[in-house]
Write a protein that holds these residues in place. Structure first.
Motif, PDB file in Angstrom:
ATOM      1  N   PHE A   1       0.134  13.947  -2.927  1.00  0.00           N
ATOM      2  CA  PHE A   1      -0.138  12.660  -3.566  1.00  0.00           C
ATOM      3  C   PHE A   1      -0.670  12.941  -4.959  1.00  0.00           C
ATOM      4  O   PHE A   1      -1.537  13.786  -5.141  1.00  0.00           O
ATOM      5  CB  PHE A   1      -1.170  11.844  -2.781  1.00  0.00           C
ATOM      6  CG  PHE A   1      -0.663  11.385  -1.455  1.00  0.00           C
ATOM      7  CD1 PHE A   1       0.111  10.246  -1.357  1.00  0.00           C
ATOM      8  CD2 PHE A   1      -0.925  12.101  -0.302  1.00  0.00           C
ATOM      9  CE1 PHE A   1       0.602   9.819  -0.136  1.00  0.00           C
ATOM     10  CE2 PHE A   1      -0.446  11.695   0.916  1.00  0.00           C
ATOM     11  CZ  PHE A   1       0.320  10.547   1.002  1.00  0.00           C
ATOM     12  N   GLU A   2      -0.126  12.243  -5.944  1.00  0.00           N
ATOM     13  CA  GLU A   2      -0.579  12.368  -7.325  1.00  0.00           C
ATOM     14  C   GLU A   2      -0.875  10.986  -7.852  1.00  0.00           C
ATOM     15  O   GLU A   2       0.008  10.147  -7.940  1.00  0.00           O
ATOM     16  CB  GLU A   2       0.521  13.023  -8.161  1.00  0.00           C
ATOM     17  CG  GLU A   2       0.011  14.136  -9.028  1.00  0.00           C
ATOM     18  CD  GLU A   2       1.138  14.764  -9.824  1.00  0.00           C
ATOM     19  OE1 GLU A   2       1.366  14.286 -10.953  1.00  0.00           O
ATOM     20  OE2 GLU A   2       1.757  15.685  -9.309  1.00  0.00           O
ATOM     21  N   VAL A   3      -2.121  10.734  -8.172  1.00  0.00           N
ATOM     22  CA  VAL A   3      -2.509   9.421  -8.696  1.00  0.00           C
ATOM     23  C   VAL A   3      -2.398   9.467 -10.218  1.00  0.00           C
ATOM     24  O   VAL A   3      -2.915  10.372 -10.873  1.00  0.00           O
ATOM     25  CB  VAL A   3      -3.953   9.053  -8.270  1.00  0.00           C
ATOM     26  CG1 VAL A   3      -4.371   7.741  -8.900  1.00  0.00           C
ATOM     27  CG2 VAL A   3      -4.046   8.981  -6.772  1.00  0.00           C
TER      28      VAL A   3
ATOM     29  N   THR B   1       0.837  -1.198   0.000  1.00  0.00           N
ATOM     30  CA  THR B   1       0.000   0.000   0.000  1.00  0.00           C
ATOM     31  C   THR B   1       0.875   1.251   0.000  1.00  0.00           C
ATOM     32  O   THR B   1       0.626   2.189  -0.761  1.00  0.00           O
ATOM     33  CB  THR B   1      -0.949  -0.004   1.214  1.00  0.00           C
ATOM     34  OG1 THR B   1      -1.833  -1.120   1.096  1.00  0.00           O
ATOM     35  CG2 THR B   1      -1.760   1.273   1.294  1.00  0.00           C
ATOM     36  N   VAL B   2       1.900   1.273   0.842  1.00  0.00           N
ATOM     37  CA  VAL B   2       2.811   2.421   0.874  1.00  0.00           C
ATOM     38  C   VAL B   2       3.497   2.573  -0.488  1.00  0.00           C
ATOM     39  O   VAL B   2       3.607   3.683  -1.015  1.00  0.00           O
ATOM     40  CB  VAL B   2       3.851   2.285   2.012  1.00  0.00           C
ATOM     41  CG1 VAL B   2       4.905   3.385   1.923  1.00  0.00           C
ATOM     42  CG2 VAL B   2       3.161   2.325   3.373  1.00  0.00           C
TER      43      VAL B   2
ATOM     44  N   LYS C   1      -0.052   4.898  -7.847  1.00  0.00           N
ATOM     45  CA  LYS C   1      -1.081   3.935  -8.264  1.00  0.00           C
ATOM     46  C   LYS C   1      -2.374   4.165  -7.495  1.00  0.00           C
ATOM     47  O   LYS C   1      -3.461   3.961  -8.028  1.00  0.00           O
ATOM     48  CB  LYS C   1      -0.592   2.505  -8.068  1.00  0.00           C
ATOM     49  CG  LYS C   1       0.518   2.132  -9.032  1.00  0.00           C
ATOM     50  CD  LYS C   1       0.984   0.712  -8.830  1.00  0.00           C
ATOM     51  CE  LYS C   1       2.123   0.405  -9.795  1.00  0.00           C
ATOM     52  NZ  LYS C   1       2.735  -0.882  -9.518  1.00  0.00           N
ATOM     53  N   THR C   2      -2.243   4.552  -6.228  1.00  0.00           N
ATOM     54  CA  THR C   2      -3.392   4.880  -5.385  1.00  0.00           C
ATOM     55  C   THR C   2      -3.000   6.033  -4.461  1.00  0.00           C
ATOM     56  O   THR C   2      -1.830   6.411  -4.401  1.00  0.00           O
ATOM     57  CB  THR C   2      -3.828   3.683  -4.509  1.00  0.00           C
ATOM     58  OG1 THR C   2      -2.742   3.314  -3.655  1.00  0.00           O
ATOM     59  CG2 THR C   2      -4.259   2.492  -5.347  1.00  0.00           C
ATOM     60  N   ALA C   3      -3.974   6.555  -3.754  1.00  0.00           N
ATOM     61  CA  ALA C   3      -3.737   7.607  -2.761  1.00  0.00           C
ATOM     62  C   ALA C   3      -4.442   7.196  -1.471  1.00  0.00           C
ATOM     63  O   ALA C   3      -5.447   6.481  -1.509  1.00  0.00           O
ATOM     64  CB  ALA C   3      -4.272   8.950  -3.252  1.00  0.00           C
ATOM     65  N   PRO C   4      -3.927   7.632  -0.337  1.00  0.00           N
ATOM     66  CA  PRO C   4      -4.557   7.262   0.932  1.00  0.00           C
ATOM     67  C   PRO C   4      -5.882   7.988   1.148  1.00  0.00           C
ATOM     68  O   PRO C   4      -6.100   9.067   0.591  1.00  0.00           O
ATOM     69  CB  PRO C   4      -3.525   7.691   1.976  1.00  0.00           C
ATOM     70  CG  PRO C   4      -2.793   8.819   1.331  1.00  0.00           C
ATOM     71  CD  PRO C   4      -2.740   8.463  -0.132  1.00  0.00           C
TER      72      PRO C   4
END
Length: 64
Positions: free
Chosen positions: A60-62, A28-29, A36-39
């Protein structure tokens, strides 16, 4: 700053160490760091708390 920059600057954590502190998997981190994803907001806040920085400092940039 990016999560990877913050992780290294604010504690020198590995992905695995940060994942354990936040309560997520190492993958996840990695996904957050590679865009790929953001929290979720809840986890974003937890990350900032663990790293000792304000939420606004974490970017964060998805990648779509």
């Amino acid at each position: 700053m990016t999560l990877k920059q913050a992780r290294k600057k604010c504690g020198g954590y590995t992905q695995k160490e940060l994942a354990e502190l936040v309560g997520v998997s190492e993958m996840t981190v990695s996904n957050w760091e590679t865009g790929k994803t953001a929290p979720s907001i809840r986890l974003w806040k937890r990350l900032a708390g663990v790293l000792g920085i304000a939420m606004q400092e974490l970017e964060f940039e998805v990648q779509l």
